[in-house]
Structures are given as C-alpha cells and as structure tokens.
Scaffold this motif. Sequence first.
Motif, PDB file in Angstrom:
ATOM      1  N   ALA A  45      18.996 -10.034   1.515  1.00 21.52           N
ATOM      2  CA  ALA A  45      18.517 -11.311   2.072  1.00 21.52           C
ATOM      3  C   ALA A  45      18.264 -11.182   3.577  1.00 21.52           C
ATOM      4  CB  ALA A  45      19.527 -12.417   1.792  1.00 21.52           C
ATOM      5  N   ASP A  46      19.111 -10.411   4.274  1.00 19.87           N
ATOM      6  CA  ASP A  46      18.908 -10.223   5.719  1.00 19.87           C
ATOM      7  C   ASP A  46      17.613  -9.454   5.977  1.00 19.87           C
ATOM      8  OD1 ASP A  46      21.306 -11.462   5.970  1.00 19.87           O
ATOM      9  OD2 ASP A  46      22.459  -9.656   6.439  1.00 19.87           O
ATOM     10  N   VAL A  47      17.373  -8.444   5.149  1.00 23.05           N
ATOM     11  CA  VAL A  47      16.140  -7.657   5.305  1.00 23.05           C
ATOM     12  C   VAL A  47      14.929  -8.572   5.101  1.00 23.05           C
ATOM     13  CG1 VAL A  47      14.756  -5.790   4.295  1.00 23.05           C
ATOM     14  CG2 VAL A  47      17.226  -5.487   4.614  1.00 23.05           C
ATOM     15  N   VAL A  48      14.988  -9.357   4.053  1.00 22.53           N
ATOM     16  CA  VAL A  48      13.868 -10.263   3.745  1.00 22.53           C
ATOM     17  C   VAL A  48      13.653 -11.241   4.907  1.00 22.53           C
ATOM     18  CG1 VAL A  48      13.163 -12.146   2.216  1.00 22.53           C
ATOM     19  CG2 VAL A  48      14.086 -10.028   1.254  1.00 22.53           C
ATOM     20  N   GLU A  49      14.733 -11.774   5.434  1.00 23.06           N
ATOM     21  CA  GLU A  49      14.626 -12.731   6.547  1.00 23.06           C
ATOM     22  C   GLU A  49      13.947 -12.079   7.750  1.00 23.06           C
ATOM     23  OE1 GLU A  49      18.427 -13.993   7.920  1.00 23.06           O
ATOM     24  OE2 GLU A  49      17.630 -15.679   9.060  1.00 23.06           O
ATOM     25  N   ARG A  50      14.365 -10.864   8.037  1.00 20.57           N
ATOM     26  CA  ARG A  50      13.795 -10.185   9.215  1.00 20.57           C
ATOM     27  C   ARG A  50      12.330  -9.826   8.987  1.00 20.57           C
ATOM     28  NH1 ARG A  50      17.645  -5.585  11.127  1.00 20.57           N
ATOM     29  NH2 ARG A  50      15.913  -5.263  12.561  1.00 20.57           N
ATOM     30  N   LEU A  51      12.000  -9.476   7.768  1.00 16.97           N
ATOM     31  CA  LEU A  51      10.587  -9.163   7.485  1.00 16.97           C
ATOM     32  C   LEU A  51       9.725 -10.422   7.615  1.00 16.97           C
ATOM     33  CD1 LEU A  51      11.052  -6.807   4.376  1.00 16.97           C
ATOM     34  CD2 LEU A  51      10.173  -6.118   6.614  1.00 16.97           C
ATOM     35  N   LEU A  52      10.214 -11.502   7.033  1.00 13.08           N
ATOM     36  CA  LEU A  52       9.402 -12.728   7.020  1.00 13.08           C
ATOM     37  C   LEU A  52       9.296 -13.370   8.401  1.00 13.08           C
ATOM     38  CD1 LEU A  52      10.419 -14.338   3.610  1.00 13.08           C
ATOM     39  CD2 LEU A  52       8.375 -12.993   4.169  1.00 13.08           C
ATOM     40  N   ALA A  53      10.205 -13.015   9.305  1.00 13.53           N
ATOM     41  CA  ALA A  53      10.139 -13.574  10.665  1.00 13.53           C
ATOM     42  C   ALA A  53       8.809 -13.216  11.328  1.00 13.53           C
ATOM     43  CB  ALA A  53      11.308 -13.053  11.493  1.00 13.53           C
ATOM     44  N   HIS A  54       8.183 -12.150  10.862  1.00 14.70           N
ATOM     45  CA  HIS A  54       6.880 -11.742  11.430  1.00 14.70           C
ATOM     46  C   HIS A  54       5.703 -12.443  10.760  1.00 14.70           C
ATOM     47  CE1 HIS A  54       8.764  -8.477  13.691  1.00 14.70           C
ATOM     48  NE2 HIS A  54       9.465  -8.209  12.601  1.00 14.70           N
ATOM     49  N   GLN A  55       5.993 -13.248   9.767  1.00 14.61           N
ATOM     50  CA  GLN A  55       4.956 -13.942   8.992  1.00 14.61           C
ATOM     51  C   GLN A  55       3.838 -12.994   8.542  1.00 14.61           C
ATOM     52  OE1 GLN A  55       4.010 -17.146  11.766  1.00 14.61           O
ATOM     53  NE2 GLN A  55       5.425 -18.427  10.641  1.00 14.61           N
ATOM     54  N   PRO A  56       4.210 -11.931   7.873  1.00 17.59           N
ATOM     55  CA  PRO A  56       3.194 -10.955   7.462  1.00 17.59           C
ATOM     56  C   PRO A  56       2.361 -11.454   6.289  1.00 17.59           C
ATOM     57  CG  PRO A  56       5.308 -10.357   6.524  1.00 17.59           C
ATOM     58  CD  PRO A  56       5.555 -11.570   7.371  1.00 17.59           C
ATOM     59  N   ARG A  57       1.149 -10.934   6.175  1.00 13.54           N
ATOM     60  CA  ARG A  57       0.356 -11.196   4.973  1.00 13.54           C
ATOM     61  C   ARG A  57       0.531 -10.066   3.962  1.00 13.54           C
ATOM     62  NH1 ARG A  57      -5.505 -12.828   5.958  1.00 13.54           N
ATOM     63  NH2 ARG A  57      -5.402 -12.857   3.698  1.00 13.54           N
ATOM     64  N   ILE A  58       0.855  -8.879   4.494  1.00 12.87           N
ATOM     65  CA  ILE A  58       1.061  -7.716   3.604  1.00 12.87           C
ATOM     66  C   ILE A  58       2.325  -6.999   4.069  1.00 12.87           C
ATOM     67  CG2 ILE A  58       0.130  -5.472   2.872  1.00 12.87           C
ATOM     68  CD1 ILE A  58      -2.662  -6.540   3.602  1.00 12.87           C
ATOM     69  N   ILE A  59       3.143  -6.590   3.112  1.00 17.89           N
ATOM     70  CA  ILE A  59       4.260  -5.685   3.457  1.00 17.89           C
ATOM     71  C   ILE A  59       4.114  -4.435   2.590  1.00 17.89           C
ATOM     72  CG2 ILE A  59       6.741  -5.339   3.644  1.00 17.89           C
ATOM     73  CD1 ILE A  59       7.125  -8.341   3.728  1.00 17.89           C
ATOM     74  N   GLY A  60       4.062  -3.286   3.242  1.00 16.75           N
ATOM     75  CA  GLY A  60       4.023  -2.008   2.530  1.00 16.75           C
ATOM     76  C   GLY A  60       5.399  -1.370   2.587  1.00 16.75           C
ATOM     77  N   PHE A  61       5.925  -0.992   1.434  1.00 15.42           N
ATOM     78  CA  PHE A  61       7.248  -0.361   1.380  1.00 15.42           C
ATOM     79  C   PHE A  61       7.137   1.116   1.006  1.00 15.42           C
ATOM     80  CE2 PHE A  61       8.694  -4.749   0.580  1.00 15.42           C
ATOM     81  CZ  PHE A  61       9.747  -4.809   1.485  1.00 15.42           C
ATOM     82  N   GLY A  62       7.842   1.958   1.722  1.00 16.73           N
ATOM     83  CA  GLY A  62       7.998   3.358   1.328  1.00 16.73           C
ATOM     84  C   GLY A  62       9.167   3.435   0.357  1.00 16.73           C
TER      85      GLY A  62
END
Length: 494
Positions: A45-62
Amino acid sequence: MTILLSTLNSRYSHASLGLRYLLANMGELQPSTRLQEFVIGARAADVVERLLAHQPRIIGFGVYIWNVEETTKIVALLKRVAPQVAIVLGGPEVSYETQEQEIVRLADYVVTGWGDVTFPELCRQILTGPKPLMKIHAGAQPPLVDIRLPYSLYTDEDIAHRTLYVEASRGCPFKCEFCLSSLDKTAWPFDLDAFLAELEALHARGARLFKFVDRTFNLNIKSSLKIMQFFLDKLAAHPDDPVFAHFEVVPDHLPDALKDAIAKFPPGTLQFEIGIQSFNPDVQSLVSRKQNNEKAAANIRWLREHSQAHLHVDLIAGLPGEDLDSFARGFDQLVALGPHEIQFGILKRLRGTPIIRHTESCKMVFDPCPPYAILANDRIDFATMQRLVRFARYWDMIANSGRFAHTLPLILGDAPFANFLALSDWLYAQTDATNRIALERLAALVAEWLRGRGADVEIVSTLLASDHAGKAGRITAGKAEAATPQRQMRHLAA
Ligand code: SF4
C-alpha cells in the motif's frame, strides 16, 4: 509526471540497469518519465501511495523472479484504487509463460524480451492512440548501436552509494538448459569505444564499483583486454583511489594474453564469478552445457596461484543426472581448487528455460512459487534436497562469510562435502533454524561439533579465537587470507 518506471530491487545497493535503459530510450517522452525504485519488503500500500502521488498515466514495472510476488500485490492494489492508470509489465519473469501468470492477468500490457524500443512505442500508443489492441507485445531487438546507453542516468547518489551495473555485451552463445540466456541466439557486443567513454565519464564522476552483467565477459578476448586495460590504467593513475570490477567468466577460456592482464590487478580490485555448475560430464551433456573440465580446473588453479582476483565459483545441486555422490565429488574437487567462495545454488526452473524437457524422464518436481526451486528428482528425494538447501545456507554463514576462515579447514578435513553435510545436519538438529543464528552461538555450536568429533579442544579454541579476533579473511580449502581487500570485494559481490 506521465510515465513512471518502477521495480522492487532486492537491495537498496542494486540500482536497476533495465529501468535506466528504458528511461534513456524514451525519446520525446523522456522529460515526462521518471524512475521510482523500491526495495523488496516495502508495504504494497505504501508503494502504491508513493507511485500514485505522481499522478501517472502509465506505470511500467520491471518484474523479476525476486519481486514477482510483491509486484503482483502492488499491481492488484493499483488496479483497485487507480484503474485508469495503464500498467505495463516487462522483465524476464513475464517474458515467458505469460498465460499462466496472475500478474499478467491483472496488468494492461506486457512487453516480453527487450523493452528498449517497444516500451516507448507502446507508451506513445497508450497516450496518443490508437489504443493498442494486443496485451502481449514481443520486444523488438534493434541493433545495439540504436540503443542509447543509460549510464549518464546514474545519479550522484547512485554513484556514491550503489553498485553500478554495466554491460559491454548482451546475450550468450551457449545453451545451458537451466539458464534463460540459453534462449539468446548469440552474444551481441555494444560499440566498445562508446561504452568505454561512458565508463570514463562514470569514473570521472567518482564511480569506483563496476559490476559487469555480461553473461560471458571473456568471450571476445580483444574486447576483454581493452576493458581490463581501462581498469589497469585507472589503477595506475589513482593507486590510492582504486576501482573494483566484477566480471562473469566462462572458466575454460583464459588465453595467455588475458592471464597477463589479470595478473597485473592488485589485491581487492578484481572479482570473477565463474560458473562451473557441475563437474560431471554426463550431467553437462544432459543440460547441453559445453565445458572442458580439465581446462576449467587448471584455469581456476592458475587464477588462485598467479592472480589476486577474488574467485566466486557457482555449483548447482539438483541438475538432471546428478545424484548426491556425484555432486559431492564435484564439490570436493572445487574445494580443492581453493576458490574464495563457492556459491552453492539449488536448481530453479526459470520460466522459459528448456530444462523442463527433463521433467518427466528425471521426475523433476519444482516448487510452483518463486524462485521455483527443485524439490526432488529421480536421484535426490525431497528430504535429501532439503538437507542440501540447509547445507547451502550454513555454507554461506560459515564458509562464504569468511567468519570462520581459520576453523573451516578443520571442519572440512579430507572429505569437505561429507563433513560439512554432517555439520549442517547437526546444526539443524540443534537449532531448528537456518537463519538468525547469532555469530557467538554459531561459533559455540561449531566448537561443540568439532569437539564431539574428537578435535583437540585447544586447537579448536585457538582457531575460533583467531576468527573471532577479526583476523579471518575469506576461506579457501586450506588457507586463510588477509581480510582487507576481500572485505572491499564483499561490497562488490552484494
Ligand atoms: S549458464 Fe552461462 S554460459 Fe550457460 S547459457 Fe547461461 S550465461 Fe551462457
């Protein structure tokens, strides 16, 4: 920020080279793309929160074998709280057997294989249309000159605190069936001058720790020599501020010119990871591994006797055709050659690797969860495989750690595998644990085991006291070595 590139590294010190390649090749999308790395163990949940703080349209995961379970949780949460964000997966774990994977089911898109060109192209389509129709996109493999090198994207913080991964070539021409690189058609070199110019720039910025991810550094000796000369020049110019280089090499190919260069490296500046995997010719042939065992052994011996390179040699237990006795013989043979570390691995069924062709004939049973380790085969039953798994853990704690360098030769005696297996079984019976054993307790247990086998009490105390006094260096079969350069190298091996 429109596009985020993310992954969970196995440690903070590991900076993701793959993400930096993607960022370097984003073209006009690069200004609106950024990296956000995490370390495994972070709360989803913390990872998701930090990712969404940037309001991205695309997230690419390795996605890799070490992070697929945690990344699956993160993607599942993202799809619940922000279904509008397009999730694109890439990396070896999702490049094969995509149909069977929960993470693939959850994600919007997957790029299999190389992502340098296909990922930015997919992002363009997602952002400006037409919307990509397919979920799975086979990564295009452009000539390497068309790929922008990523090294300038290592930040000053990366340079100061993390291992810098670099590659002079991609791919491997060999076909060892347990290895994902066996699916490559060959090895492709990057333009060497351009690559060395990048190393030069990194060095000028203060980089001193270089880990080459080339699968076989010593394939093209001319290139290997030029790269080694780069490091030798730096060592000559900055003797008080040395560089450290780590290379993976095939053991049976060390021509004299390469040996001459290797011999010039001072202690603590060069590390080789050498894959032996098995000394059994029948096993090698079963898994399509071409290796001249005599040459390999002679070269390891030469490296020990004539170079200061730190040697980290890999063996794999659980390969088709290998029983306990055959593995033990290979282990003893390797211990006798005296490498500084023996990485005792258990066979894993990496997605896409051809090793599965032996599944029925060798009755191979693998753990269905990552890292997909073998549980049993027709020659090693589950209980014995468990003993080997524990052997590997205790071997790391006692031998590879270098903390029992003086005591280890007494433990191993003249039958290293059998003796260490006996110690391993005994330790497990006493502790019921293979981790979190305090060093003092471990030392006391080792002493008790040695005394129980008739070792001289005073000799045992003296050896353990030497180890405890911090004089211990890396182990070799019968020798203890000075600790300082090896300790530096330990960072490199991280
Ligand atoms: S184990 Fe090493 S030599 Fe064999 S295919 Fe993999 S990278 Fe190549």
